[in-house]
Design an enzyme around this catalytic site. Sequence first.
Site, PDB file in Angstrom:
ATOM      1  N   HIS A   1       2.569   3.564  -9.010  1.00 10.43           N
ATOM      2  CA  HIS A   1       2.286   2.143  -9.262  1.00 10.43           C
ATOM      3  C   HIS A   1       3.459   1.490 -10.007  1.00 10.43           C
ATOM      4  O   HIS A   1       3.811   0.353  -9.742  1.00 10.43           O
ATOM      5  CB  HIS A   1       0.996   1.984 -10.076  1.00 10.43           C
ATOM      6  CG  HIS A   1      -0.229   2.446  -9.338  1.00 10.43           C
ATOM      7  ND1 HIS A   1      -0.484   2.087  -8.042  1.00 10.43           N
ATOM      8  CD2 HIS A   1      -1.276   3.230  -9.714  1.00 10.43           C
ATOM      9  CE1 HIS A   1      -1.632   2.620  -7.643  1.00 10.43           C
ATOM     10  NE2 HIS A   1      -2.121   3.331  -8.642  1.00 10.43           N
TER      11      HIS A   1
ATOM     12  N   LEU B   1       9.781 -21.736  -4.290  1.00 15.28           N
ATOM     13  CA  LEU B   1       9.094 -20.567  -3.747  1.00 15.28           C
ATOM     14  C   LEU B   1       7.817 -20.359  -4.539  1.00 15.28           C
ATOM     15  O   LEU B   1       7.854 -20.394  -5.770  1.00 15.28           O
ATOM     16  CB  LEU B   1      10.017 -19.336  -3.878  1.00 15.28           C
ATOM     17  CG  LEU B   1       9.470 -17.955  -3.567  1.00 15.28           C
ATOM     18  CD1 LEU B   1       8.984 -17.853  -2.130  1.00 15.28           C
ATOM     19  CD2 LEU B   1      10.538 -16.880  -3.803  1.00 15.28           C
TER      20      LEU B   1
ATOM     21  N   ASP C   1       0.825  -1.222   0.000  1.00 18.25           N
ATOM     22  CA  ASP C   1       0.000   0.000   0.000  1.00 18.25           C
ATOM     23  C   ASP C   1       0.857   1.270   0.000  1.00 18.25           C
ATOM     24  O   ASP C   1       1.974   1.266   0.505  1.00 18.25           O
ATOM     25  CB  ASP C   1      -0.918  -0.023   1.242  1.00 18.25           C
ATOM     26  CG  ASP C   1      -2.121   0.874   1.073  1.00 18.25           C
ATOM     27  OD1 ASP C   1      -2.362   1.365  -0.045  1.00 18.25           O
ATOM     28  OD2 ASP C   1      -2.826   1.102   2.075  1.00 18.25           O
TER      29      ASP C   1
HETATM   30  C1  IPE Z   1      -1.514   0.403  -3.384  1.00 14.46           C
HETATM   31  O1  IPE Z   1      -1.303   1.781  -3.381  1.00 14.46           O
HETATM   32  C2  IPE Z   1      -1.778  -0.155  -4.782  1.00 14.46           C
HETATM   33  C3  IPE Z   1      -3.185  -0.408  -5.072  1.00 14.46           C
HETATM   34  C4  IPE Z   1      -4.141  -0.410  -4.197  1.00 14.46           C
HETATM   35  C5  IPE Z   1      -3.525  -0.703  -6.444  1.00 14.46           C
HETATM   36  P1  IPE Z   1      -2.535   2.791  -3.478  1.00 14.46           P
HETATM   37  O2  IPE Z   1      -2.874   2.989  -4.911  1.00 14.46           O
HETATM   38  O3  IPE Z   1      -3.643   2.357  -2.586  1.00 14.46           O
HETATM   39  O4  IPE Z   1      -1.871   4.128  -2.934  1.00 14.46           O
HETATM   40  P2  IPE Z   1      -2.383   5.015  -1.733  1.00 14.46           P
HETATM   41  O5  IPE Z   1      -2.634   4.084  -0.572  1.00 14.46           O
HETATM   42  O6  IPE Z   1      -3.619   5.722  -2.191  1.00 14.46           O
HETATM   43  O7  IPE Z   1      -1.232   5.934  -1.460  1.00 14.46           O
HETATM   44  C1  IPE Z   2      -5.585  -2.547  -0.330  1.00 13.57           C
HETATM   45  O1  IPE Z   2      -5.188  -1.218  -0.452  1.00 13.57           O
HETATM   46  C2  IPE Z   2      -5.402  -3.261  -1.625  1.00 13.57           C
HETATM   47  C3  IPE Z   2      -4.029  -3.303  -2.137  1.00 13.57           C
HETATM   48  C4  IPE Z   2      -2.935  -2.919  -1.530  1.00 13.57           C
HETATM   49  C5  IPE Z   2      -3.900  -3.858  -3.452  1.00 13.57           C
HETATM   50  P1  IPE Z   2      -6.231  -0.015  -0.637  1.00 13.57           P
HETATM   51  O2  IPE Z   2      -5.450   1.225  -0.640  1.00 13.57           O
HETATM   52  O3  IPE Z   2      -7.099  -0.287  -1.795  1.00 13.57           O
HETATM   53  O4  IPE Z   2      -7.098  -0.169   0.697  1.00 13.57           O
HETATM   54  P2  IPE Z   2      -7.908   0.893   1.545  1.00 13.57           P
HETATM   55  O5  IPE Z   2      -8.950   1.457   0.647  1.00 13.57           O
HETATM   56  O6  IPE Z   2      -6.939   1.924   1.989  1.00 13.57           O
HETATM   57  O7  IPE Z   2      -8.464   0.090   2.685  1.00 13.57           O
HETATM   58 MG    MG Z   3      -3.977   2.507  -0.579  1.00 13.26          MG
END
Ligand code: IPE
Ligand code: IPE
Ligand code: MG
Length: 268
Positions: free
Chosen positions: A60, A156, A42
């Site tokens: 990303h 793995l 995340d």
């Molecule tokens: C995690 O990073 C990747 C996905 C959920 C696809 P985010 O895109 O949620 O990035 P933040 O948490 O908004 O910074």
């Molecule tokens: C969870 O992250 C999903 C991934 C890391 C792929 P999100 O950023 O989507 O989750 P919330 O919305 O903060 O809970």
């Molecule tokens: Mg996120």
Amino acid sequence: MRSLWNRTKHVIKRPLYAAYERRLTGKARAWRKPEHIGIIMDGNRRFAREFGYDDVVRGHEAGAEKLHDVLGWCHDFGVRYVTLWAFSLDNFKRSESEVKRLLQLFEEKFREIVGDPRVHQNQVRIHNIGRMAMLPPTLQQAIKSAEDATREYTKLQLNVAVAYGGREEVTDALKRYLADEAEKGRPLAEVASEFQASHIDPYLYTNGVPDPDLIIRTSGELRMSGFLLWQSVYSEYYFCDTFWPAFRKIDFLRALRAFDLRQRRYGK
Ligand code: IPE
Ligand code: IPE
Ligand code: MG
């Protein structure tokens, strides 16, 4: 514009981190290791914004690059299974352009990984968990080719959770279980009276994989968002503030150190 400190702190801290990383790596040999690590990757968009990128997809892209490091670390420390949450079912609610570019990025990564000699040297088996049917056909094909090319590997296992939701996984498992029982001609009342939690396990996307011992979530969020909902009952959790694209070996080692210090009791 990033501050001068933000731009230079990494350069100043680099030698200190290198020494710290070496010290932790040395100590890690003696630690009890998790067999299965789950990671909620995340913070990609916050990383992009912190670094002044207008386009969050840059975050990303940087996050996707981490895959190779994580696989290398897991291999070096004898981890047998790693499950990476890359895209949730709820993430489909994001803007059309972000979703489209994320799915394209996954397709590139699945294709790239099959061509990576380290995957074959280290015998990494790739497996997707999630609602595959919701993904574009070309991504489904890329996933299938990666799975087919690595099916025989046993050192793995990399589970990539794309279009994954924990409640949906349990719902899908229950649906398939009930359909199988119905096919055997068993009356619903009998199925219900004999139903046990263990009947769910063979129908989960992770069938055959032990439950995660350690789950790491980056970016400072203290929630699970449904990750491995059924399987995580006795998982140990580790949260760190680092945004996923900035996740370093030091963060990984700190998570392993925390796991080594945990006492697991399973209710006993
Ligand atoms: C995690 O990073 C990747 C996905 C959920 C696809 P985010 O895109 O949620 O990035 P933040 O948490 O908004 O910074
Ligand atoms: C969870 O992250 C999903 C991934 C890391 C792929 P999100 O950023 O989507 O989750 P919330 O919305 O903060 O809970
Ligand atoms: Mg996120």
